[in-house]
Design an enzyme around this catalytic site. Structure first.
Site, PDB file in Angstrom:
ATOM      1  N   GLU A 151      47.769  45.289  39.777  1.00 25.77           N
ATOM      2  CA  GLU A 151      47.230  44.121  39.076  1.00 25.77           C
ATOM      3  C   GLU A 151      48.108  43.664  37.901  1.00 25.77           C
ATOM      4  O   GLU A 151      47.625  43.461  36.793  1.00 25.77           O
ATOM      5  CB  GLU A 151      45.798  44.412  38.609  1.00 25.77           C
ATOM      6  N   ASN A 160      49.693  46.424  44.366  1.00 23.02           N
ATOM      7  CA  ASN A 160      48.292  46.313  44.786  1.00 23.02           C
ATOM      8  C   ASN A 160      47.576  45.360  43.837  1.00 23.02           C
ATOM      9  O   ASN A 160      47.767  45.410  42.623  1.00 23.02           O
ATOM     10  CB  ASN A 160      47.645  47.707  44.727  1.00 23.02           C
ATOM     11  N   HIS A 164      38.163  42.681  47.510  1.00 24.30           N
ATOM     12  CA  HIS A 164      36.812  42.679  46.926  1.00 24.30           C
ATOM     13  C   HIS A 164      36.225  41.283  47.149  1.00 24.30           C
ATOM     14  O   HIS A 164      36.442  40.360  46.362  1.00 24.30           O
ATOM     15  CB  HIS A 164      36.880  43.032  45.439  1.00 24.30           C
ATOM     16  N   GLU A 213      40.926  48.043  49.304  1.00 23.83           N
ATOM     17  CA  GLU A 213      39.697  48.241  48.529  1.00 23.83           C
ATOM     18  C   GLU A 213      38.580  47.316  49.022  1.00 23.83           C
ATOM     19  O   GLU A 213      37.835  46.755  48.219  1.00 23.83           O
ATOM     20  CB  GLU A 213      39.962  47.990  47.036  1.00 23.83           C
ATOM     21  N   ASP A 242      35.332  45.598  50.031  1.00 26.24           N
ATOM     22  CA  ASP A 242      33.866  45.613  50.043  1.00 26.24           C
ATOM     23  C   ASP A 242      33.422  44.151  50.031  1.00 26.24           C
ATOM     24  O   ASP A 242      34.196  43.266  49.696  1.00 26.24           O
ATOM     25  CB  ASP A 242      33.248  46.405  48.877  1.00 26.24           C
TER      26      ASP A 242
END
Length: 399
Positions: free
Chosen positions: A181, A224, A260, A289, A291
């Site tokens: 990030e 990432n 996300h 990651e 979800d």
């Protein structure tokens, strides 16, 4: 038709296909029926459904927000959680246990207990490990963020941390989120809130990649980030930076999208195109990651329509990854709502994972499983020239 995975990856992951427990396989439940609780059938495992050379992972719950919840450490104390963690997944990512504030809580002290336990668990269960993360603006310990260090001291602290952590797990980590990030949503480097870039300059990012590669030359090294699923200012910034670093000979091996997602927003339909352009640079790509959170009133439960939309988002993300040859790693950010980070950080949203608090499998779980099976059939078709039949979709079952 998706092409066969790289031979080296297939060989490396052959051991992952070994079943965790012996016993005869059990047929899939008929549509609408509930699978036997705690079924060990290989047909009900995501890791077994996956094509050869494709790893399916999850975050290992612990540390971070979990420390403030009214339950003991999930990975340490929840036996059913660990059973499913080993049975369903061929890759694991420490959710918080390798982040700076957890693994390096004081300047002269490291806490490796949880990270060691996860790596040992992975070895026992024939799983690979994604290391997460080494250079980030968040979840740094107070001693670091509030310390009065010179640039030389700060650089030495970072290099010593990287050397210690990466060195401890050298040969045991498949992929590292080296830099996490580092851009904001407008595509600007985080020159204020990232202590490393602010104090040491943008060049420190390349230095960390070089340090990690020297210590563990077999690990694949990734950038990432979130909100980089589509082609936008943020992913464009990574694309330009990585091109520049590759021209300098910096050992960057991969680019990963976190994923996300939320059903209140549209699905990033250009995800596959975005992954393909990084693949064209010679990089591996990954979903790290995933979800999919939903808006549910307090005390309420998702509707069938919401669960169908959630399953669609999970499935389309997986399909995009499977369609790109270099996307060999697909990780969901936790598999049970019981330990999800989402309700803690997103008020009014939740139910983001593929299993309920009680480890009942949602439509999203079956969407992933059946999509993996279909991809495996296509790979088999390409290998042997066989026809394949579409897989079934189910709605209920235990983890």
């Amino acid at each position: 038709m998706r092409s066969i995975r790289f031979a080296t990856v297939a060989l490396a992951t052959a051991a992952l296909a070994l079943p965790l427990m012996t016993g005869s396989a059990v047929a899939d439940p008929a549509a609408g029926e509930k699978a036997a609780p705690h079924s060990h059938a290989t047909s009900d495992r995501l890791r077994e459904a996956a094509p050869e050379g494709f790893v399916v992972g999850t975050a290992v719950a612990g540390g971070g927000h979990h420390l403030e919840q009214n339950y003991p450490d999930p990975f340490t104390y929840d036996k059913e959680y660990r059973k499913i963690l080993g049975r369903q997944f061929s890759s694991v990512s420490p959710e918080n246990q390798m982040k700076w504030d957890y693994i390096h809580p004081e300047r002269d002290r490291y806490d490796f207990a949880q990270a060691d336990a996860i790596v040992a668990f992975a070895k026992r269960n024939h799983q690979v490990v994604r290391g997460h993360t080494l250079l980030w603006h968040s979840q740094n310990p107070a001693w670091l963020e509030e310390g009065d260090f010179s640039k030389e001291e700060l650089r030495a602290i970072l290099r010593e941390h990287v050397t210690t952590v990466v060195g401890r797990y050298a040969g045991k980590i498949q992929q590292w989120d080296v830099a996490n990030e580092i851009f904001d949503d407008q595509g600007n480097l985080r020159t204020q809130d990232n202590i490393w870039i602010r104090e040491l300059g943008p060049g420190i990012v390349a230095d960390v990649f070089r340090w990690v590669h020297r210590i563990d030359p077999k690990a694949k090294l990734f950038f990432n980030d979130y909100n980089v699923e589509g082609v936008n200012a943020k992913s464009d910034a990574y694309y330009a930076l990585i091109q520049d670093l590759l021209e300098q000979g910096v050992p960057v091996h991969g680019f990963s999208v976190q994923g996300h997602l939320s059903t209140r927003y549209g699905f990033p339909g250009d995800l596959e195109d975005n992954l393909r352009r990084f693949d064209a640079l010679g990089l591996e790509t990954a979903v790290t990651e995933l979800d999919v959170r939903m808006d549910v009133p307090e005390g309420g439960t998702p509707t069938e329509a919401q669960e169908r939309q959630q399953a669609d988002y999970y499935q389309r993300t997986l399909q995009a990854c499977l369609a790109v040859d270099g996307c060999n790693s697909f990780t969901i950010w936790g598999f049970t709502d019981k330990y999800s980070w989402v309700p803690v950080f997103f008020e009014g949203e939740g139910f983001a994972n593929v299993m309920t608090d009680d480890f009942d499998r949602k439509p999203a779980f079956y969407a992933l499983r059946d999509t993996l099976k279909e991809a495996a059939r296509k790979d088999d078709c390409e290998k042997h020239g066989k026809h394949h039949k579409p897989g079934k979709h189910h709605k209920h079952g235990k983890g």
